[in-house]
Every structure is written in structure tokens, then in C-alpha cells.
Design a protein around this motif. Structure first.
Motif, PDB file in Angstrom:
ATOM      1  N   UNK A 392       0.830  -1.212   0.000  1.00 44.14           N
ATOM      2  CA  UNK A 392       0.000   0.000   0.000  1.00 44.14           C
ATOM      3  C   UNK A 392       0.854   1.248   0.000  1.00 44.14           C
ATOM      4  N   UNK A 393       1.971   1.213   0.727  1.00 44.37           N
ATOM      5  CA  UNK A 393       2.858   2.378   0.766  1.00 44.37           C
ATOM      6  C   UNK A 393       3.535   2.605  -0.582  1.00 44.37           C
ATOM      7  N   UNK A 394       3.600   1.584  -1.413  1.00 48.48           N
ATOM      8  CA  UNK A 394       4.144   1.730  -2.754  1.00 48.48           C
ATOM      9  C   UNK A 394       3.081   2.170  -3.753  1.00 48.48           C
ATOM     10  N   UNK A 395       1.888   2.450  -3.277  1.00 43.96           N
ATOM     11  CA  UNK A 395       0.831   2.919  -4.148  1.00 43.96           C
ATOM     12  C   UNK A 395      -0.111   1.844  -4.629  1.00 43.96           C
ATOM     13  N   UNK A 396       0.129   0.592  -4.240  1.00 47.18           N
ATOM     14  CA  UNK A 396      -0.727  -0.517  -4.681  1.00 47.18           C
ATOM     15  C   UNK A 396      -1.861  -0.710  -3.689  1.00 47.18           C
ATOM     16  N   UNK A 397      -2.732   0.275  -3.597  1.00 51.11           N
ATOM     17  CA  UNK A 397      -3.877   0.203  -2.700  1.00 51.11           C
ATOM     18  C   UNK A 397      -4.944  -0.645  -3.370  1.00 51.11           C
ATOM     19  N   UNK A 398      -5.393  -1.692  -2.688  1.00 50.62           N
ATOM     20  CA  UNK A 398      -6.324  -2.646  -3.286  1.00 50.62           C
ATOM     21  C   UNK A 398      -7.653  -1.996  -3.639  1.00 50.62           C
TER      22      UNK A 398
END
Length: 398
Positions: A392-398
Motif C-alpha cells: 500500500x505504501x508503494x501505491x498498490x492500494x487494493x
């Protein structure tokens, strides 16, 4: 060119709204945009724009329905190029129609997931992120969140306040946000309620909260408790606003992050930027440069102490509010004007359409992306909370 624009959804958020606004602007530069997306709360705005809309299946639905439908649209609509917004449409398009027609990726998040293909050009929203992506060997382009400067201009403050039943003399603090835990937006709203609760003991303040999400019931409960304690409306929740302009207009001060923060500045309102881990900072002449480079966001601070200090300064000084409001409006006019951004994107479309990558480069990039994205989806399903938080911190928010 006939360009298929693929927002990740038509729900709340700056990215899908920017996708619609920029697609509409592309017509002035000779491009013919078609929007491919699921329906959502922004559907009416899309329809009012007179853009052609092809309704898509949900991009996160099981199976390949979104990608298969995309291929049908590209073929039957004679699409020349795809412009996908945010990681999921970018990833699906890259392994589908993006192998046959040029594909431009846009990621307006604070980071770019490492599983996105590296051979494709990418648009990001901050100079800092563009530099980082370029250092990784990506073709990274900068397109900061555009703002319609004519629409986002405070013309009728009294009318906006009357719309929300705000009495004369009230000092209004507005925020337009999603009430979710993503980027700690909900936590920030709850912190703001705590601070305004204290300020209301000595000042006629009102916190105007526009937004929806899973945190709305918690915010409403907290607002009701604060209002009951004081015996008057200190915290007002107005839910999702399809047109948030009156919320900005009604404000003396704006709280926010990302595109919402920039729109607050466009309305000539002083801004306190919110971020994660207790970050709150007043935008002044000496702090604006950092936000211009890294984005209207931050991480780390003293939480309600920093917010209380910033609001205290602003509430005590109408002159400071006026000075910082004028400074912010001028900054947005120079940096984020929609027309300037549209001209840049229209030229970028031509460059992307003419660019061709060696087949070996494409194959290596897609193989790497397939392996890394498989690890991501496995982590989402079976991984630990720590693994999911890292993604999520890498921008891969589900």
C-alpha cells in the motif's frame, strides 16, 4: 487521434475527476476521446461533459471481463491510443490491448507500484516522483493535478455559507476528502474534530466536512457528540458533494491533501496540508517549495498539536488569511492551470503514439511485471498485514 481514456473508476477522488476534465479538454486540441469506465458518483459529470462513454465491468472483478471488453472497444471503436489511470487499469491494459496500440499510464498516487511495466511511458503528479521514476529507467512525464481556474474561484461566499446554514460571524474550516483510512484521511478528519472541539470554547468556529466513505458513521457520531457538548453546530458533515465548489467558497481556512488541497488554494483560502503519522503544515511562502516538489502531502509530525498551532495563527489574523489566500491563488494560476496542462497532454499523446519499443524490451518488461504482480496478488490474498501495508505504501492500494 481517437483516444480511449480509462479512469480506474468514476467514484470519489481527484484522479477520476481529472481524467474526465482532461479528456474533455483534449477535444480542443483535435483528439477524439472515448471514456471506458464503470459507473459511479461522477457519472452525471461525465454525461454532462458530452464525452462518449462506454461502460466497463469492474476492473477488480474476478476473471478478465474488463480486459476482454477493452479489447472489443479498441477494435470496434478504432482506437489509436489508450490512456489508463491508476495501477489496475494500467496493468490490465498493458497485458491486453496495450500490446497492440500505444498505451500511456497515469499514476496520480504518491508512489508507483513496482509491478507496472517499465517499457511504457508513465505520467506522474510531482517532480520528485518524476525524478525517481526516471532514475529507475522509466519514461516518466510530469503532469501535475490540473485545476479549472475559472470554475474554482470564490464568487459568492455569502451564498455558499447560506447554503449550509452557516451564521454570520462564524469562522469556517472546510475539508473535502474521502473518509477512508487510505493515507490516514479519516484519522486526519477525526484529529481536526478534536482540535475544533477545543477551539469552539473560545471562538465561533465551524468545521465543514464534505466526503463519504466507510468512516462517515464514525465522523457523524463524533460530530454529534461535539455539537451536543457545545449546544450549537461546531462540526457539520454534508456527505459527498458532486460539486464541492461551495464547500471551498464557504471556507475561511481549508484542510486537505492532493488535488483537494490545490483546489482550496485556487479559491484563495489559506491551506493546512494533511498527511500521515501526524503531519499537518500551514502553506506559507517558505513551505510551499517543498510541497511543489514532493506533492501536497507529508509524513510525520506532532498531530493535533501542529494543527492547533496552525489554526490558531490563522483564526487570530484576518490579515494573515488574506495574504496566504492571495499567495495560494497566484501559485495555482502559475503552476496548475488546466489549460496549460491540457496543452502539454495533447502534445504528449502525439509523442506516445509515435514511439515504438524494441520487441525484446517489451517482452522483458512484461515478464518482469507478470512475476512481480503475481507476488502482489499473492500477498493480498495470503500475506501478512505487514506485507499488505508495504504494498500500500508503494501505491498498490487494493
Amino acid at each position: 487521434m481517437r483516444v480511449l481514456v480509462c479512469p480506474h473508476q468514476l467514484g470519489m477522488g481527484g484522479s477520476p475527476l481529472n481524467a474526465i476534465e482532461m479528456a474533455s479538454a483534449m477535444r480542443r486540441y483535435g483528439h477524439d476521446p472515448v471514456v471506458y469506465s464503470t459507473s459511479g458518483v461522477l457519472t452525471d459529470i461525465l454525461r454532462d461533459s458530452d464525452l462518449q462513454w462506454v461502460q466497463a465491468p469492474a476492473s477488480d472483478a474476478p476473471g478478465m471481463a474488463w480486459a476482454r471488453r477493452l479489447e472489443d472497444v479498441v477494435r470496434h471503436q478504432q482506437i489509436d491510443m489508450i490512456h489508463a489511470y491508476e495501477w489496475r487499469p494500467c496493468l490490465q491494459a498493458a497485458f491486453g490491448s496495450g500490446r497492440r496500440v500505444p498505451l500511456l499510464m497515469s499514476v496520480m498516487s504518491m508512489d508507483v507500484p513496482r509491478f507496472l511495466p517499465t517499457h511504457l511511458p508513465i505520467v506522474v503528479g510531482t517532480p520528485e516522483l518524476q525524478m525517481r521514476m526516471s532514475a529507475q529507467g522509466r519514461k516518466a512525464h510530469l503532469l501535475e493535478p490540473p485545476v479549472d481556474m475559472d470554475r474554482h474561484r470564490s464568487r459568492d461566499v455569502a451564498g455558499a455559507r447560506a447554503r449550509f446554514g452557516i451564521p454570520d460571524g462564524a469562522l469556517v474550516i472546510s475539508t473535502v476528502t474521502m473518509l477512508t483510512t487510505d493515507l490516514e484521511k479519516l484519522q486526519g478528519v477525526l484529529e481536526a474534530i478534536r482540535v475544533v472541539d477545543r477551539l469552539a470554547a473560545t471562538r465561533p468556529v465551524r468545521l465543514l466536512i464534505a466526503g463519504d466513505g466507510e468512516g462517515l458513521p464514525a465522523v457523524q457520531r463524533r460530530a454529534a457528540a461535539v455539537n451536543a457538548h457545545h449546544g450549537w453546530t461546531v462540526v457539520q458533515t454534508v456527505g459527498f458533494q458532486l460539486d464541492a465548489v461551495p464547500v471551498y467558497e464557504a471556507a475561511d481556512i481549508v484542510l486537505g491533501m492532493g488535488s483537494s488541497a490545490i483546489k482550496g488554494l485556487a479559491h484563495a483560502k489559506p491551506l493546512v496540508v494533511h498527511g500521515e503519522a501526524g503531519f499537518w503544515k500551514l502553506v506559507e511562502e517558505d513551505s510551499a517549495a517543498g510541497f511543489l516538489h514532493t506533492g501536497w502531502y507529508g509524513r510525520g509530525g506532532s498531530g493535533i498539536q501542529d494543527l492547533a498551532q496552525a489554526l490558531g495563527r490563522l483564526l487570530e489574523s484576518p490579515a494573515l488569511r488574506m495574504r496566504l489566500g492571495a499567495f495560494g491563488r497566484n501559485l495555482v494560476e502559475r503552476r496548475y492551470d488546466l489549460e496549460r496542462s491540457a496543452e502539454h497532454l495533447a502534445a504528449l499523446y502525439v509523442d506516445v503514439a509515435l514511439d515504438r519499443q524494441p520487441q525484446a524490451t517489451v517482452v522483458r518488461s512484461l515478464a518482469r511485471s507478470a512475476a512481480t504482480s503475481a507476488r502482489y496478488f499473492t500477498s493480498m490474498r495470503f500475506g501478512s498485514v505487514v506485507d499488505r501495508e508495504q504494498w500500500a505504501r508503494e501505491g498498490a492500494i487494493a
